[in-house]
Design a protein around this motif. Structure first.
Motif, PDB file in Angstrom:
ATOM      1  N   GLU A  12      27.027 -24.427  -9.254  1.00  0.00           N
ATOM      2  CA  GLU A  12      28.318 -24.888  -8.745  1.00  0.00           C
ATOM      3  C   GLU A  12      28.741 -24.120  -7.488  1.00  0.00           C
ATOM      4  N   GLU A  13      28.387 -22.832  -7.415  1.00  0.00           N
ATOM      5  CA  GLU A  13      28.771 -22.028  -6.248  1.00  0.00           C
ATOM      6  C   GLU A  13      27.810 -22.213  -5.079  1.00  0.00           C
ATOM      7  N   ASP A  14      26.741 -22.996  -5.270  1.00  0.00           N
ATOM      8  CA  ASP A  14      25.811 -23.256  -4.176  1.00  0.00           C
ATOM      9  C   ASP A  14      26.194 -24.494  -3.378  1.00  0.00           C
ATOM     10  N   ALA A  15      27.173 -25.240  -3.867  1.00  0.00           N
ATOM     11  CA  ALA A  15      27.605 -26.463  -3.187  1.00  0.00           C
ATOM     12  C   ALA A  15      28.967 -26.234  -2.549  1.00  0.00           C
ATOM     13  N   VAL A  16      29.267 -27.042  -1.550  1.00  0.00           N
ATOM     14  CA  VAL A  16      30.586 -27.010  -0.928  1.00  0.00           C
ATOM     15  C   VAL A  16      31.310 -28.303  -1.314  1.00  0.00           C
ATOM     16  N   GLU A  23      28.406 -25.984   7.000  1.00  0.00           N
ATOM     17  CA  GLU A  23      28.103 -26.839   5.857  1.00  0.00           C
ATOM     18  C   GLU A  23      26.623 -26.788   5.503  1.00  0.00           C
ATOM     19  N   ARG A  24      25.754 -26.660   6.531  1.00  0.00           N
ATOM     20  CA  ARG A  24      24.316 -26.657   6.291  1.00  0.00           C
ATOM     21  C   ARG A  24      23.844 -25.405   5.553  1.00  0.00           C
ATOM     22  N   GLU A  25      24.690 -24.384   5.477  1.00  0.00           N
ATOM     23  CA  GLU A  25      24.314 -23.166   4.772  1.00  0.00           C
ATOM     24  C   GLU A  25      24.513 -23.294   3.252  1.00  0.00           C
ATOM     25  N   PHE A  26      25.169 -24.361   2.818  1.00  0.00           N
ATOM     26  CA  PHE A  26      25.271 -24.651   1.395  1.00  0.00           C
ATOM     27  C   PHE A  26      24.125 -25.592   0.999  1.00  0.00           C
ATOM     28  N   ARG A  27      23.807 -25.601  -0.259  1.00  0.00           N
ATOM     29  CA  ARG A  27      22.661 -26.391  -0.710  1.00  0.00           C
ATOM     30  C   ARG A  27      23.026 -27.832  -1.049  1.00  0.00           C
ATOM     31  N   GLY A  28      24.287 -28.131  -1.001  1.00  0.00           N
ATOM     32  CA  GLY A  28      24.707 -29.496  -1.277  1.00  0.00           C
ATOM     33  C   GLY A  28      26.181 -29.672  -0.998  1.00  0.00           C
ATOM     34  N   LYS A  29      26.629 -30.934  -0.963  1.00  0.00           N
ATOM     35  CA  LYS A  29      28.036 -31.234  -0.702  1.00  0.00           C
ATOM     36  C   LYS A  29      28.504 -32.273  -1.709  1.00  0.00           C
ATOM     37  N   LEU A  30      29.720 -32.086  -2.239  1.00  0.00           N
ATOM     38  CA  LEU A  30      30.318 -33.025  -3.173  1.00  0.00           C
ATOM     39  C   LEU A  30      31.787 -33.230  -2.832  1.00  0.00           C
ATOM     40  N   GLN A  82      16.036 -12.970   9.424  1.00  0.00           N
ATOM     41  CA  GLN A  82      16.613 -13.605   8.254  1.00  0.00           C
ATOM     42  C   GLN A  82      17.995 -13.031   8.005  1.00  0.00           C
ATOM     43  N   THR A  83      18.992 -13.870   7.972  1.00  0.00           N
ATOM     44  CA  THR A  83      20.349 -13.434   7.657  1.00  0.00           C
ATOM     45  C   THR A  83      20.642 -13.742   6.195  1.00  0.00           C
ATOM     46  N   SER A  84      21.837 -13.400   5.766  1.00  0.00           N
ATOM     47  CA  SER A  84      22.229 -13.723   4.397  1.00  0.00           C
ATOM     48  C   SER A  84      22.444 -15.215   4.227  1.00  0.00           C
ATOM     49  N   GLY A  85      22.510 -15.928   5.338  1.00  0.00           N
ATOM     50  CA  GLY A  85      22.608 -17.380   5.302  1.00  0.00           C
ATOM     51  C   GLY A  85      21.341 -18.010   5.851  1.00  0.00           C
ATOM     52  N   PRO A  86      21.372 -18.449   7.132  1.00  0.00           N
ATOM     53  CA  PRO A  86      20.204 -19.131   7.703  1.00  0.00           C
ATOM     54  C   PRO A  86      19.149 -18.167   8.231  1.00  0.00           C
ATOM     55  N   THR A  87      17.991 -18.736   8.527  1.00  0.00           N
ATOM     56  CA  THR A  87      16.973 -18.044   9.312  1.00  0.00           C
ATOM     57  C   THR A  87      17.248 -18.343  10.778  1.00  0.00           C
ATOM     58  N   VAL A  88      17.217 -17.319  11.622  1.00  0.00           N
ATOM     59  CA  VAL A  88      17.513 -17.507  13.037  1.00  0.00           C
ATOM     60  C   VAL A  88      16.231 -17.299  13.834  1.00  0.00           C
ATOM     61  N   PHE A  89      15.821 -18.358  14.506  1.00  0.00           N
ATOM     62  CA  PHE A  89      14.657 -18.303  15.384  1.00  0.00           C
ATOM     63  C   PHE A  89      15.133 -18.172  16.820  1.00  0.00           C
ATOM     64  N   GLU A  90      14.462 -17.325  17.566  1.00  0.00           N
ATOM     65  CA  GLU A  90      14.751 -17.184  18.991  1.00  0.00           C
ATOM     66  C   GLU A  90      13.671 -17.953  19.746  1.00  0.00           C
ATOM     67  N   ALA A 102      18.176 -22.187  11.220  1.00  0.00           N
ATOM     68  CA  ALA A 102      17.559 -23.136  10.290  1.00  0.00           C
ATOM     69  C   ALA A 102      17.898 -22.705   8.866  1.00  0.00           C
ATOM     70  N   PHE A 103      18.369 -23.645   8.063  1.00  0.00           N
ATOM     71  CA  PHE A 103      18.857 -23.274   6.728  1.00  0.00           C
ATOM     72  C   PHE A 103      18.011 -23.927   5.649  1.00  0.00           C
ATOM     73  N   GLU A 104      17.475 -23.101   4.765  1.00  0.00           N
ATOM     74  CA  GLU A 104      16.794 -23.559   3.560  1.00  0.00           C
ATOM     75  C   GLU A 104      17.753 -23.414   2.384  1.00  0.00           C
ATOM     76  N   GLU A 105      18.159 -22.200   2.131  1.00  0.00           N
ATOM     77  CA  GLU A 105      19.268 -21.853   1.258  1.00  0.00           C
ATOM     78  C   GLU A 105      19.642 -20.418   1.597  1.00  0.00           C
ATOM     79  N   ALA A 106      20.797 -19.972   1.125  1.00  0.00           N
ATOM     80  CA  ALA A 106      21.329 -18.681   1.539  1.00  0.00           C
ATOM     81  C   ALA A 106      20.312 -17.565   1.330  1.00  0.00           C
TER      82      ALA A 106
END
Length: 723
Positions: free
Chosen positions: A20-24, A108-115, A242-250, A262-266
């Motif tokens: 439940e806490e993985d969705a926004v 929003e993309r840093e969450f694994r789902g939206k409801l 790698q951040t606590s949220g997305p992966t950041v590519f330079e 780029a976001f896979e999951e947090a």
């Protein structure tokens, strides 16, 4: 019964309790009591108070994000009223007040789902939109059109020529409609669907025509005007973190560098196969995140074979054409500088190339006035190029660093520090290996071991130094800007004179800022051309002297720090009355310099002894007994000034000799190779463990227990060498 949108587990609803806490959630209820504590919601900033931020959750509920819940100071938040933010509902109080918590995920993309939280249930966004669409359609038709009237109409049951028009009362008419063409659709309970006959009558080539066309490649320098658009970029990955949220590519292309999230999951690595140096094609939306341009990655593919080589060739051609500086000329005539003009161009090319390749640049310089001013000259030229090539606002701190050295040797201690830092940056933050630039240091054989350590990791190094360099340095570094290696006289050149010319070639746009720096670096007898150059820039003799002395004092304190902003204030502000604060700063600090130096000089002059040895006059100072070793000025600076004050009183060769517990420093009016002096001392004091640090212009080190023997051996050797 449904399935969790994240893990697929059967649930009553749309999401399981563990996810439940993985969705926004987007709230469409009308009462605080309908919110679910623990969930993360999209909100809108309503306004600020002294104790926190008010955030609207949906259209009917407002909560408070208290300042104690923030991970930063309230004043540092860059949220504006109306901005979308993401917060967690912590508690809904009995009186209706809603306590909110900070969310580290702010996209929003840093969450694994939206409801959608309707207040009574959670539904998927597409289902919620369909319900809204159905309601809107019913309203538009006056509410008379029932679902039953169209529920039996299904695309699978419709054949060409059989479709009947639907009357306003929901019943079929007796009038047969002609078969629809490809653009016609039928309304159903689940939305609009194309008829099977239309699909069958459409040529296969129409499918390709209807497909979304491939994006044309754009360049990073052009995305500033494309915020909100999806773009395609091709280039080389130069950093991964790698951040606590997305992966950041330079990503670097032939024009600039940009960060791509780029976001896979947090906290989970996205595109794990993509590494530094990979050539990729990336598509994503251009956004501004905290004022910085960033790409929200939608696809990232590693290019192979011909595609990869095409991008490589494009990058290399761009670098080759841009890295080599234009024929900008030297700042002023100076024989020693002219002797290494080709090396200056090569050094500038290496620095410019590092900027374009998104490699960090680390400048190592001596903690002296000459070292700091020389390092600041290169810094002045490089920072604007970094800001131009990178979209990150903090890029100039991320890609450029000055690290003062303790002495003028790039020894294993310094090299180990640099290697440790660069490997940590590579492994933790995905950075490339740096270009290490030695300025006013590192041109003697004692530095070779340090360069060898760098080379084991393919880290590039170059040297800019006015010392009498050793031939071995030419093979140890990529570029050596050392006039002595070209056979030039180095008595009237400083490292700043060399570095300022390198800087002018790196970035001709800052030439005007550099004109006065060579004159600042000379304690005496500055070449007339450099004095005139400073005067043309608006710096008179007093302004130059104030800056030299102020930098010399500040170089001593916190000598391991670059003090970037302070050095900028001292060196690069106007010298006229339009900037009294900065003129006052230089004058104030230089006044402290003179007061401290004069106090020490008075003590030194009172306690120095003169020795006449075979026609050589020696002023001998016990630097342990008669100097404040742990306060300003340094032994080196004090002996330099003492020698300048005393030398003119002797008609014979004059020597100032400072002997401490384990070091010997010498200044002479005649040319002297300290290496030769060290050999002569070692021959006379074989048990003293004598060694020379810093080459021909260095100093002698020895065992403390042999101090007296070393002092007498040095006097004998000086008499023999200079008489």
């Amino acid at each position: 019964m449904g399935n969790c949108i994240i893990c697929g587990t059967p649930v009553d609803g749309e999401i399981c309790e563990s996810h439940e806490e993985d969705a926004v959630f987007e709230f469409h209820g009308n009462s605080p009591s309908q919110l679910t504590p623990g969930r993360y919601y999209r909100g809108t900033v309503d306004g600020y108070a002294d104790f926190g931020v008010f955030v609207d959750i949906g259209d009917h509920v407002t909560g408070l994000l208290h300042r104690s819940e923030l991970d930063k100071r309230l004043e540092s938040l860059d949220w504006e009223p109306g901005d979308d933010v993401f917060v967690q509902v912590l508690e809904v109080r009995d009186n209706g007040n809603v306590d909110l918590g900070w969310s580290i995920r702010q996209r929003e993309r840093e969450f694994r789902g939206k409801l959608i939280d309707t207040g009574t249930d959670e539904v998927r966004p597409e289902a919620f939109e369909t319900e809204d669409d159905d309601h809107s359609q019913e309203t538009a038709d006056g509410g008379d059109r029932s679902e039953a009237a169209v529920s039996d109409v299904d695309a699978d049951d419709v054949e060409a020529g059989d479709l009947q028009a639907t009357a306003d009362d929901g019943g079929p008419t007796d009038t047969e409609s002609p078969a629809p063409d490809a653009s016609e659709t039928v309304a159903s309970g689940s939305g609009s669907v194309a008829t099977e006959s239309a699909a069958a009558s459409t040529p296969a080539t129409d499918d390709a025509a209807d497909a979304e066309p491939a994006l044309n490649r754009t360049t990073i320098d052009a995305i500033d005007s494309q915020v909100g658009s999806v773009v395609r970029l091709e280039g080389e990955i130069t950093g991964v973190r790698q951040t606590s949220g997305p992966t950041v590519f330079e990503l670097r292309d032939e024009t600039a560098t940009v960060e791509c999230a780029a976001f896979e999951e947090a906290g989970v690595r996205a595109y794990p196969d993509v590494e530094i140096d990979d050539v990729v094609a990336l598509e994503g939306e251009v956004e501004r995140h905290h004022g910085e341009l960033q790409i929200e990655t939608e696809s990232l593919n590693i290019l192979q074979d011909e595609d990869r080589q095409a991008v490589r060739d494009r990058l290399e051609n761009a670098i080759e054409s841009e890295a080599r500086p234009a024929d900008v000329g030297l700042l002023a005539d100076n024989d020693a500088v002219t002797a290494v003009e080709d090396g200056i161009v090569d050094a500038a090319t290496a620095i410019r190339r590092a900027v374009m390749e998104a490699r960090p640049i680390v400048v190592r310089h001596g903690a002296t006035a000459d070292g700091y001013v020389a390092g600041a000259a290169i810094e002045r030229a490089v920072l604007p190029l970094i800001r131009e090539k990178h979209t990150r606002e903090d890029a100039e701190y991320h890609y450029f660093e000055r690290r003062p050295l303790d002495g003028r040797v790039y020894d294993m201690d310094a090299a180990t520090d640099d290697v440790t830092s660069m490997l940590e940056a590579r492994d933790r933050h995905g950075e490339q290996l740096p270009l290490v630039v030695l300025v006013d240091a590192g041109s003697t054989v004692e530095s070779v071991d340090g360069y060898d350590l760098l080379s084991m990791y393919d880290a590039e190094a170059l040297v800019v130094d006015d010392s009498r360099a050793d031939e071995e340095i030419g093979d140890a570094v990529t570029v050596a800007v050392a006039p002595s290696l070209a056979g030039a006289d180095v008595s009237d050149v400083t490292s700043t004179a060399l570095a300022a010319n390198v800087a002018a070639h790196v970035n001709d746009g800052v030439r005007a800022d550099l004109q006065h720096l060579p004159a600042v670096s000379y304690w005496e007898n500055a070449p007339a051309d450099y004095v005139d150059l400073a005067a043309d820039a608006g710096y008179d003799e007093t302004a130059i002297s104030n800056r030299r002395e102020a930098v010399a004092l500040e170089a001593y304190y916190q000598s391991y720090k670059d003090k970037r902003e302070l050095v900028i204030d001292l060196l690069f502000e106007d010298s006229d009355a339009s900037s009294p604060r900065n003129d006052g700063l230089a004058a104030h600090v230089s006044e402290q310099f003179r007061a401290k130096l004069e106090t020490e000089l008075e003590t030194a002059q009172e306690n120095a002894t003169d020795r006449a040895v075979d026609g050589v006059t020696v002023t001998l100072l016990d630097t342990d007994a008669f100097t404040h070793r742990y306060d300003f000025p340094t032994t080196v600076l004090l002996l330099d000034e003492l020698h300048r004050r005393e030398r003119d009183r002797a008609d014979t060769p004059f020597v100032t000799l400072g002997v401490g517990s384990d070091e010997l420093h010498v200044r002479t009016t005649a040319s002297l190779n300290v290496r030769d002096l060290g050999d002569a001392i070692a021959e006379r004091a074989p048990n003293a463990g004598v060694s020379v640090v810093g080459g021909a212009d260095g100093h002698v080190e020895f065992l403390p227990g042999e101090r007296d023997a070393v002092r007498e051996a040095a006097l004998d050797a000086l008499a023999e060498t200079l008489a």
